[in-house]
Design a protein around this motif. Structure first.
Motif, PDB file in Angstrom:
ATOM      1  N   LEU A   1       0.863  -1.183   0.000  1.00  0.00           N
ATOM      2  CA  LEU A   1       0.000   0.000   0.000  1.00  0.00           C
ATOM      3  C   LEU A   1       0.896   1.228   0.000  1.00  0.00           C
ATOM      4  O   LEU A   1       1.990   1.196   0.547  1.00  0.00           O
ATOM      5  CB  LEU A   1      -0.886  -0.013   1.243  1.00  0.00           C
ATOM      6  CG  LEU A   1      -1.905  -1.144   1.300  1.00  0.00           C
ATOM      7  CD1 LEU A   1      -2.426  -1.314   2.710  1.00  0.00           C
ATOM      8  CD2 LEU A   1      -3.049  -0.868   0.334  1.00  0.00           C
ATOM      9  N   TYR A   2       0.406   2.310  -0.614  1.00  0.00           N
ATOM     10  CA  TYR A   2       1.198   3.542  -0.588  1.00  0.00           C
ATOM     11  C   TYR A   2       1.198   4.084   0.844  1.00  0.00           C
ATOM     12  O   TYR A   2       0.137   4.429   1.368  1.00  0.00           O
ATOM     13  CB  TYR A   2       0.620   4.582  -1.542  1.00  0.00           C
ATOM     14  CG  TYR A   2       0.459   4.062  -2.952  1.00  0.00           C
ATOM     15  CD1 TYR A   2       1.560   3.623  -3.677  1.00  0.00           C
ATOM     16  CD2 TYR A   2      -0.783   3.985  -3.549  1.00  0.00           C
ATOM     17  CE1 TYR A   2       1.415   3.115  -4.944  1.00  0.00           C
ATOM     18  CE2 TYR A   2      -0.942   3.478  -4.828  1.00  0.00           C
ATOM     19  CZ  TYR A   2       0.166   3.051  -5.509  1.00  0.00           C
ATOM     20  OH  TYR A   2       0.026   2.546  -6.775  1.00  0.00           O
ATOM     21  N   PRO A   3       2.369   4.160   1.473  1.00  0.00           N
ATOM     22  CA  PRO A   3       2.384   4.470   2.911  1.00  0.00           C
ATOM     23  C   PRO A   3       1.920   5.884   3.230  1.00  0.00           C
ATOM     24  O   PRO A   3       1.439   6.129   4.324  1.00  0.00           O
ATOM     25  CB  PRO A   3       3.858   4.268   3.299  1.00  0.00           C
ATOM     26  CG  PRO A   3       4.615   4.353   2.032  1.00  0.00           C
ATOM     27  CD  PRO A   3       3.700   3.912   0.933  1.00  0.00           C
ATOM     28  N   HIS A   4       2.021   6.807   2.275  1.00  0.00           N
ATOM     29  CA  HIS A   4       1.689   8.191   2.585  1.00  0.00           C
ATOM     30  C   HIS A   4       0.235   8.522   2.286  1.00  0.00           C
ATOM     31  O   HIS A   4      -0.195   9.643   2.491  1.00  0.00           O
ATOM     32  CB  HIS A   4       2.616   9.118   1.807  1.00  0.00           C
ATOM     33  CG  HIS A   4       2.527   8.908   0.321  1.00  0.00           C
ATOM     34  ND1 HIS A   4       3.068   7.810  -0.296  1.00  0.00           N
ATOM     35  CD2 HIS A   4       1.948   9.624  -0.643  1.00  0.00           C
ATOM     36  CE1 HIS A   4       2.823   7.862  -1.588  1.00  0.00           C
ATOM     37  NE2 HIS A   4       2.141   8.963  -1.831  1.00  0.00           N
TER      38      HIS A   4
END
Ligand SMILES: Nc1ncnc2c1ncn2[C@@H]1O[C@H](COP(=O)(O)OP(=O)(O)OP(=O)(O)O)[C@@H](O)[C@H]1O
Ligand SMILES: [Mg+2]
Lengths: 305, 380
Positions: free
Chosen positions: B86-89
């Motif tokens: 998942l895109y962490p930001h």
């Protein structure tokens, strides 16, 4: 009972810790001493500076401004309070605000272009597989070893041939490719999992969009670290602007502003000179104070797990 | 939705052959599992199918169109990664929005701040899609959280959500459950199966865990050393393994492989006892496979074999006796149900018998040999 125990543990005197702190404090004092002198001189009258009297603040007794008298003013009009005189002169004699704006423009252009170039390079070196990648990376490492001063002359000649000396371009262009930035970001990108990039590819991102939308946001801590090195280095740089900005004072960066007070006909004027120095370092100190936590995260690169 | 065909896929990394001429046909709406030991090339095959890796030879086609040279995004497949990726930001909702945005919106509409103003209705429909998906996965209350604030199971769901929102032709999953704890893994297995039935989509699922493959899939492909050894429904693979490697890999506890031989008529004997089972021609060495559940403890009679109990594995419902037999370094595992009464003590001598119709007989090279009944052999 247990509370008592823990508090004891927390406040226990440790001689090794104490020695460490003594050494560090001593080191900090040595580093801070020039700042102390700078600040103190920026407040004192010339006589006090020469005779080393007046303590940190000086007596702040009004003194006679010789230059003002030379201009034909009455002596009574030319009595000035030292700290006001120093800072006023700093801003009046040199267009310090203009220099500060130049400094901001140049440092931020440099940093911006460095990032625009370094991120794709770092991404390619860290995450793409292509023939000769290791060789290119070795070249990057090699370039890290080249001192700026060694290539200053050829750079200058190239810029001169292009007719770019005495321009913002001359201040910015030579620094736009930062091998240090490429190296630092590449090391950081190595730690970003490949799966994340593959997921972005599956989602339909192009390689460039991966760089700006996936790698950049994850790399903020590393970017902050790089920002410190880059901005501090180019804000404080004296050497390169001194070489390429020869005539036009409108292009001076803050460190060049210091020269205005050096070697005048009436001798060195340390008070205003130090006041200029204070004005130059203040933006960096303020910026550091505001973003201290992020800066430290950036330097230790502990922002990402 | 989609049928997928891989033909003659080969891949080398440097000097190692990772895949050797793989052929695989996946029908529309099938749940296909690629299973095999670590390093056999499952992930590589899945990545080639996804387009993240290019094959050295062979073609990938989806819905009878050759997509070998097509970018991953344009194949309209979605993938769930072992690490979730998942895109962490971004929040869960934004994570799910990303593939939708990239598929449905033009460049100016994708811009931050301006985009949502330019395309209000588009964003509304996209958010509706996200909400619907979140509802199916029961993650509506997590939509505003960042991946770092989710538990492993929740991250797993969010990753599934990101894969599901854009209605792909097929789902590719690379060991999506291996980072979960045992209980959650079993629970997610059944959820994934339900999801498969609900979405009626093609699933290609990679795992090294044979029990996942057996429980979830319509068909499983057993891979080893870059080859597909057998491809078929789990029952078929379990009961009818074509090679000894497949037999060994599938089943837990593992199948008992006992050396055997035949006499000159091709009649198979085990521990020196004739089994009244024939293979088509005589072999000096054979491997006889017997699953623990096809062995049982018995009286000492003419058809049983002696063994000393060395270890007892209690699985609650079943007991597995590990027996030491003469001439075998490997212990033989025999299943016995708890209800079968008394538990035998360690070190005691016991006897076990085999269900003869369940014998799996493999030749020296490991290939399965066809078994003929005694009568047929006599006729021949
Ligand atoms: N980029 C690469 N470069 C070199 N070798 C690779 C690369 N990717 C995979 N391999 C090798 O290919 C082989 C198969 O890898 P793959 O990841 O497909 O295995 P796997 O079946 O998915 O195993 P696991 O169950 O452990 O995930 C391994 O031997 C691996 O070392
Ligand atoms: Mg794998």
């Amino acid at each position: 009972m247990s509370n008592f125990d823990t508090s004891q543990r927390i406040f226990r005197f440790s001689s090794s810790e104490a020695i460490k702190h003594v050494i560090l404090i001593f080191g900090a004092l040595i580093v801070l001493l020039p700042f102390y002198v700078m600040l103190s001189y920026s407040l004192k009258a010339p006589a006090e500076i020469m005779q080393n009297t007046g303590g940190f603040f000086g007596t702040q007794e009004p003194f006679r401004d010789d230059y003002c008298i030379k201009l034909g003013n009455a002596v009574a009009d030319c009595m000035v309070t030292p700290w006001i005189y120093n800072y006023q002169t700093a801003f009046e004699k040199a267009p310090l605000l203009r220099y500060l704006l130049n400094g901001i423009l140049v440092t931020f252009s440099i940093f911006f272009i460095q990032v625009v170039i370094a991120l794709p390079c770092a991404y390619a070196l860290a995450k793409l597989r292509f023939w000769g990648r290791e060789t290119v990376f070795a070249l990057v490492l090699f370039c890290l070893l080249i001192p700026v001063h060694a290539i200053a002359l050829p750079l200058y000649i190239m810029l001169a041939k292009l007719g770019l000396t005495n321009s913002y371009a001359a201040l910015v262009i030579p620094w736009t490719i930062s091998v240090f930035g490429i190296f630092l970001m590449r090391q950081f990108f190595m730690t970003i999992p490949d799966d994340l990039i593959d997921a972005a590819r599956m989602d339909g991102m192009s390689e460039y969009s991966i760089i700006w939308n996936v790698m950049l946001p994850s790399a903020i801590p590393a970017l902050m670290a790089f920002a410190i090195f880059s901005v501090v280095a180019h804000w404080n740089d004296y050497f390169w602007p001194r070489i390429v900005i020869t005539g036009n004072r409108d292009l001076f960066t803050p460190p060049l502003g210091l020269r205005e007070f050096k070697g005048d006909a009436d001798g060195d004027n340390f008070g205003p000179m130090m006041a200029t120095a204070v004005v130059i370092v203040t933006p960096l100190l303020v910026a550091f104070a505001l973003a201290q936590k992020r800066f430290i995260d950036g330097i230790t690169l502990s922002g990402m797990k | 939705m989609a049928n997928i065909r891989l033909s003659n896929i080969s891949k080398r990394f440097g000097n190692t052959d990772v895949l050797n001429g793989i052929d695989l046909d996946i029908n529309d709406r099938e749940f296909v599992t690629l299973v095999g030991p670590s390093g056999c090339g499952k992930s590589t095959l899945l990545r080639i199918l996804a387009g993240l890796e290019s094959a050295d030879t062979g073609t990938v086609s989806i819905d009878d169109t050759d997509v070998t040279r097509i970018r991953p995004a344009d194949r309209n497949l979605s993938m769930v990664f072992q690490s979730y990726a998942l895109y962490p930001h971004l929040s869960v909702a934004q994570n799910m929005l990303t593939p939708l945005k990239l598929r449905d919106l033009s460049f100016p509409q994708r811009l931050p701040l301006i985009g949502p103003l330019l395309a209000k209705t588009e964003y509304k429909t996209l958010y509706q899609q996200i909400k619907n998906t979140a509802q199916i996965l029961k993650i509506e209350n997590l939509l505003d959280r960042k991946p770092g604030q989710l538990s492993g199971g929740q991250r797993q769901r969010a990753a599934l959500g990101r894969a599901m929102v854009r209605d792909p032709l097929a789902f590719l999953m690379d060991e999506p459950l291996s980072n979960l704890d045992a209980a959650l893994r079993v629970h997610m297995r059944s959820e994934l199966t339900q999801l498969h039935q609900r979405l009626r989509a093609t699933f290609v699922y990679v795992t090294h865990d044979q029990s996942e493959a057996l429980t979830m899939s319509d068909k499983m492909a057993v891979m080893m050393k870059g080859k597909i050894l057998q491809y078929g429904p789990p029952d078929e693979v379990y009961h009818n393994p074509q090679t000894i490697d497949v037999a060994r890999f599938i089943g837990s506890p593992a199948i008992n492989i006992i050396p055997g031989s035949t006499d000159e008529t091709g009649c198979v004997s085990l521990f020196g006892k004739s089994l009244e089972t024939h293979v088509s021609y005589p072999h000096s060495t054979l491997h006889i496979g017997l699953r623990p559940e096809h062995l049982s403890l018995s009286e000492n009679n003419g058809n049983s074999f002696p063994g000393i109990i060395r270890h007892i594995e209690n699985l609650g419902s079943d007991l597995f006796y590990h027996l030491e037999t003469e001439g075998m370094s490997q212990r033989i595992v025999v299943r016995s149900s708890q209800s079968e009464g008394k538990r035998l003590p360690l070190g005691s001598l016991t006897y076990f018998k085999a269900q003869k119709n369940k014998l799996l007989i493999f030749g020296e090279s490991g290939n399965r040999l066809t078994v003929k009944s005694q009568k047929l052999a006599e006729v021949a």
